[in-house]
Design an enzyme around this catalytic site. Structure first.
Site, PDB file in Angstrom:
ATOM      1  N   GLU A   1       0.025   6.518  -3.880  1.00 32.44           N
ATOM      2  CA  GLU A   1       0.456   5.221  -3.969  1.00 32.44           C
ATOM      3  C   GLU A   1       0.808   4.401  -2.606  1.00 32.44           C
ATOM      4  OE1 GLU A   1       4.406   3.407  -6.229  1.00 32.44           O
ATOM      5  OE2 GLU A   1       3.663   5.239  -6.959  1.00 32.44           O
TER       6      GLU A   1
ATOM      7  N   HIS B   1       3.852   1.884 -11.368  1.00 35.76           N
ATOM      8  CA  HIS B   1       5.049   2.219 -10.939  1.00 35.76           C
ATOM      9  C   HIS B   1       5.958   1.068 -11.425  1.00 35.76           C
ATOM     10  CE1 HIS B   1       7.839   3.906  -7.464  1.00 35.76           C
ATOM     11  NE2 HIS B   1       8.362   3.477  -8.411  1.00 35.76           N
TER      12      HIS B   1
END
Length: 316
Positions: free
Chosen positions: A273, A291
């Site tokens: 990420e 997220h």
């Protein structure tokens, strides 16, 4: 006093701070420009979420900084102990987003057991011409009711997830290195409550018993779920991670999905990420979200107000 909400903060939090006499700045400052901005504007409090990092360099270079606030649970983007050594308070909001994350976990579970990710892709393309074929393809879903959900990490978010699962009629088992037992209170719209006592078991036992597993642990140096752990899981089990990237070995996960050891996964967080690996993004067996576990309007309001209350209490 000045508060920089560098990753944003809810209007309710802003209103509370401003009513207490604080100036709230919502300008987004780039990481490399943060030290200069904090010093030039004599900022007393910086509020962050996941994007902004507050490391030793900022703490050392910004003598006016009194509080570092994290809107959420994890503090892995802040050098907490170093800040404390330097007399800078570190605050967060561990309870504010628990219900939001729990509901997203169950959303990914439902997506997995009813094939919603692929059905939502196929219906616009072929729903008109191949309706019956699609109906047949997606007609072998399973119910969550009566199935066993294994929760690894039984803190606030793990327990909030247990509440939703119990409400769906699932059996809940849990593993936690620091907790032997927890009482889960289900509170209903009409004031009725029901208590469930859940004793934690070993991670190994949980892996063997659970139909579906969800992780609610902080960032780790090693994988919580790797190839060895996946091999211990039931054939056809599902795996959800809305905790932290890097707690699941994503290479082992994709391999287990491709060879049908696992039936599906749901990921809200990723090892690499903010650039998830292409094999993860393209897998037909993974329900994906960017997220957003704690990103509901209600959670953001709670986070803003909770941060504001702590700041006011410390500085006023």
């Amino acid at each position: 006093m000045k508060v920089l909400a560098n990753d944003g903060v809810s209007q309710s939090g802003i209103d509370k701070l401003e009513s207490a006499g604080f100036e709230v700045i919502t300008t987004k400052v780039a990481q490399e420009q943060l030290i200069n901005y904090l010093n030039e504007n004599k900022v007393d409090v910086i509020l962050v979420r996941s994007a902004t990092k507050v490391r030793k360099d900022i703490i050392d270079a910004c003598p006016d900084l009194k509080i570092i606030g994290r809107g959420g649970v994890g503090l892995d983007n802040i050098d907490v102990e170093y800040a404390k050594e330097k007399g800078v308070k570190v605050i967060n909001t561990p309870a504010a987003s628990s219900a939001s994350v729990a509901e997203l976990v169950v959303a990914h579970l439902l997506s997995g057991v009813r094939f919603l990710k692929n059905a939502n892709r196929d219906m616009p393309l072929e729903g008109e011409s191949k309706f019956k074929e699609l109906k047949k393809s997606y007609a072998k879903g399973v119910e969550l009711k009566g199935k066993t959900l294994g929760i690894i990490g039984f803190g606030r978010i793990g327990q909030a997830t247990a509440k939703v699962a119990l409400g769906l009629g699932m059996k809940v088992i849990a593993a936690d290195a620091f907790l032997e037992e927890a009482t889960i209170e289900l509170d209903f719209f009409d004031g009725q409550t029901v208590d469930f006592k859940i004793k934690t078991i070993s991670k190994e036992e949980l892996l063997k018993q659970a139909d579906f597993i969800t992780l609610h642990v902080p960032a780790q140096k090693e994988y919580v779920i790797g190839k060895k752990e996946i091999e211990m899981m039931k054939d056809g089990a599902g795996l959800i991670n809305a905790a932290r990237g890097g707690v699941i070995d994503e290479v082992a996960l994709v391999e287990a999905l491709d060879n049908k050891k696992l039936s599906f996964a749901g990921l809200d967080v990723f090892e690499s990420e903010p650039r998830p690996e292409l094999k993860i993004l393209m897998s037909p067996h993974i329900s994906l979200s960017p997220h957003i576990g704690g990103s509901t309007n209600e959670a953001q309001d709670r986070i803003g107000v909770e941060l504001a209350n702590q700041i006011i209490e410390i500085l006023n």
